[in-house]
Design a protein around this motif. Structure first.
Motif, PDB file in Angstrom:
ATOM      1  N   PHE A 221       0.848  -1.191   0.000  1.00 51.13           N
ATOM      2  CA  PHE A 221       0.000   0.000   0.000  1.00 51.13           C
ATOM      3  C   PHE A 221       0.887   1.245   0.000  1.00 51.13           C
ATOM      4  O   PHE A 221       1.879   1.317   0.732  1.00 51.13           O
ATOM      5  CB  PHE A 221      -0.903   0.001   1.231  1.00 51.13           C
TER       6      PHE A 221
ATOM      7  N   SER B 155       0.316  -7.887   4.040  1.00 54.24           N
ATOM      8  CA  SER B 155       0.055  -6.521   3.574  1.00 54.24           C
ATOM      9  C   SER B 155       1.120  -5.586   4.140  1.00 54.24           C
ATOM     10  O   SER B 155       1.341  -5.546   5.356  1.00 54.24           O
ATOM     11  CB  SER B 155      -1.335  -6.059   4.016  1.00 54.24           C
TER      12      SER B 155
ATOM     13  N   SER C 272      -2.659   0.484  -4.163  1.00 60.27           N
ATOM     14  CA  SER C 272      -1.873  -0.665  -3.721  1.00 60.27           C
ATOM     15  C   SER C 272      -1.495  -1.515  -4.931  1.00 60.27           C
ATOM     16  O   SER C 272      -2.132  -1.427  -5.992  1.00 60.27           O
ATOM     17  CB  SER C 272      -2.660  -1.511  -2.718  1.00 60.27           C
TER      18      SER C 272
END
Length: 488
Positions: free
Chosen positions: A92, A323, A98
């Protein structure tokens, strides 16, 4: 002839690896582990049906794990199941966009091509070089004990030197113009514990491990690897004693004779420590310590970490299993770790949501979240500072995923500098050991064998080959071979 008795301090990856190799070679091996369970930093936290890996969550370099089990005529598949993640991870950025890194190299090439002119061709050339370095590292570097520069004097003519004197940052930025692609290619350096600007370009082999070999997930989490190694050690008749903190190393002349623990004295012919190197030497008289406090204090340590283990009462949208939130300035955050050594005001952070992939990680319709902020070792670690950071990353996560999450938190547990010190006797609470900078590579790292004593050895992330789970497995094998060299 009576088997030589080896005592191993600590039951992390390197110790478990060394123990299995030594047991296979005919030694009588006992592991003494301070904590309740084996695994060292790779332990588990369980609460209300949630399961979290406390330590490593990325499974890279699958060939190293496979080769470990092959060394014992075992098949990894008989111990645990692996799934290749697709996407491998998601990054991100500060513009609220992203990028997902696909589960295959072809997907990744297409991503690079869509972002930068000839990005796929540039990536091919970059990864070709990284693959070459990976093969050199595996064949000629990481399986050496770091006793002499002669071990790597060929190393393809020391890679013509330039790859050790050029940084990864310099190499990446000379080939790619897009800032997002640059960040993706610089990201794996975090696993080596240093800034891209201070890590030799040779270590771009981590990009090959990332983008070509892929990101995997063991079913049940990374702790399944620990359990499998524990099972293999049990099969090899290694004795593992937990809740057994070592308090003193007993010496006669220049020889270790035994260790004192809270469970009594254990005699040995050889002592191997997989515990924190600096801490282990505090169990010796000053005159027999190979490295001083000034030595350790002068070294560049990999970061510590502030971790949160969070149970959410709902599934989280718009995130991937792994992530990475690079939506603030990387150099600014890195400077707080390596330069000013202060708490970051705008931290980068990593989040893992294993329950996206693994149903054992959380109850149905719930989500397990692991959050990590890299921080400088030795920081003043208070509950107030932890809470401030948690609020910052939750607000940013809510902003990115466009949903309310703070009200969905069932519970959270934090873990940081103080815990690394109390649980692992970690020097200044570091999480990953010594960084792999130019001046801390190979023979310039702390030695596997001390020169002060005839039968004391070390293994793990503060010695060769360096930080990370695969290097720890390798470190265990390398030190076992060194022990056999001097004590067979």
């Amino acid at each position: 002839m009576k088997k030589q008795k080896i005592i191993i301090i600590g039951a992390g990856f390197a110790s478990l690896s060394a123990a299995s190799y030594l047991a296979k070679s005919g030694y009588d091996v006992t592991i003494l582990e301070k904590n309740e369970t084996v695994g060292g930093r790779a332990r588990q936290y369980k609460k209300d049906g949630f399961t979290f890996d406390i330590g490593p969550t990325f499974y890279w370099m699958p060939d190293v794990f496979e080769n470990y089990f092959k060394d014992f005529d075992k098949n990894l598949k008989d111990y645990y199941s692996l799934k290749r993640l697709d996407p491998a991870y998601e990054v991100f950025f500060d513009d609220k966009t992203s990028l997902k890194i696909g589960g295959s190299y072809d997907e990744i090439k297409n991503t690079f091509k869509s972002i930068e002119t000839n990005g796929d061709q540039k990536l091919d050339a970059f990864i070709s070089n990284a693959e070459s370095n990976y093969k050199i590292a595996i064949q000629d570097l990481v399986y050496n004990p770091g006793e002499s520069l002669l071990e790597i004097v060929s190393l393809k003519t020391f890679l013509k030197l330039k790859l050790f004197f050029q940084s990864i940052k310099g190499q990446v930025r000379s080939k790619f113009k897009n800032e997002k692609l640059r960040k993706i290619l610089e990201f794996p350096v975090l696993f080596l514990g240093a800034k891209p600007s201070t890590t030799p370009a040779f270590y771009n082999f981590m990009n090959y491990a990332d983008l070509k070999l892929g990101t995997w997930h063991p079913e049940g989490g990374m702790y399944e690897v620990v359990k499998s190694m524990e099972k293999l050690n049990n099969e090899l008749n290694v004795e593992i004693i937990t809740n057994c903190s070592v308090e003193k190393i007993n010496i006669e002349g220049k020889t270790v004779k035994s260790v004192n623990t809270i469970k009594g004295e254990f005699k040995c012919d050889i002592l191997l420590s997989g515990a924190d190197y600096a801490f282990t030497e505090t169990l010796l008289p000053m005159r027999l310590r190979q490295y001083s406090e000034n030595y350790w204090n002068s070294k560049t340590f990999a970061p510590s970490a502030l971790l949160f283990f969070v149970g959410f009462n709902k599934k989280i949208d718009n995130v991937s299993h792994h992530s990475l939130f690079f939506d603030t300035d990387f150099e600014e955050h890195a400077s707080t770790i390596y330069d000013s050594k202060t708490w970051p005001e705008k931290p980068l952070f990593y989040a893992s949501f294993p329950s996206i992939t693994d149903k054992t990680a959380a109850p149905k319709a719930y989500e397990a979240g692991i959050f990590l902020i890299p921080i400088a070792p030795g920081l003043e670690d208070t509950e107030t500072k932890r809470e401030k950071c948690f609020k910052i990353i939750m607000e940013r996560l809510e902003s990115f995923t466009d949903q309310n999450l703070q009200d969905a938190v069932l519970f959270k547990k934090s873990y940081s500098v103080n815990d690394f010190i109390s649980d692992y006797n970690s020097y200044k609470g570091n999480a990953y050991g010594l960084a792999n900078t130019l001046t801390q590579t190979h023979i310039l790292r702390p030695k596997l064998k001390t020169k002060k004593l005839t039968n004391l050895y070390f293994t793990g992330q503060l010695t060769v080959p360096g930080p990370g789970v695969p290097p720890s497995l390798i470190s265990g094998k390398v030190v076992s071979e060194l022990i056999q060299k001097y004590h067979s």
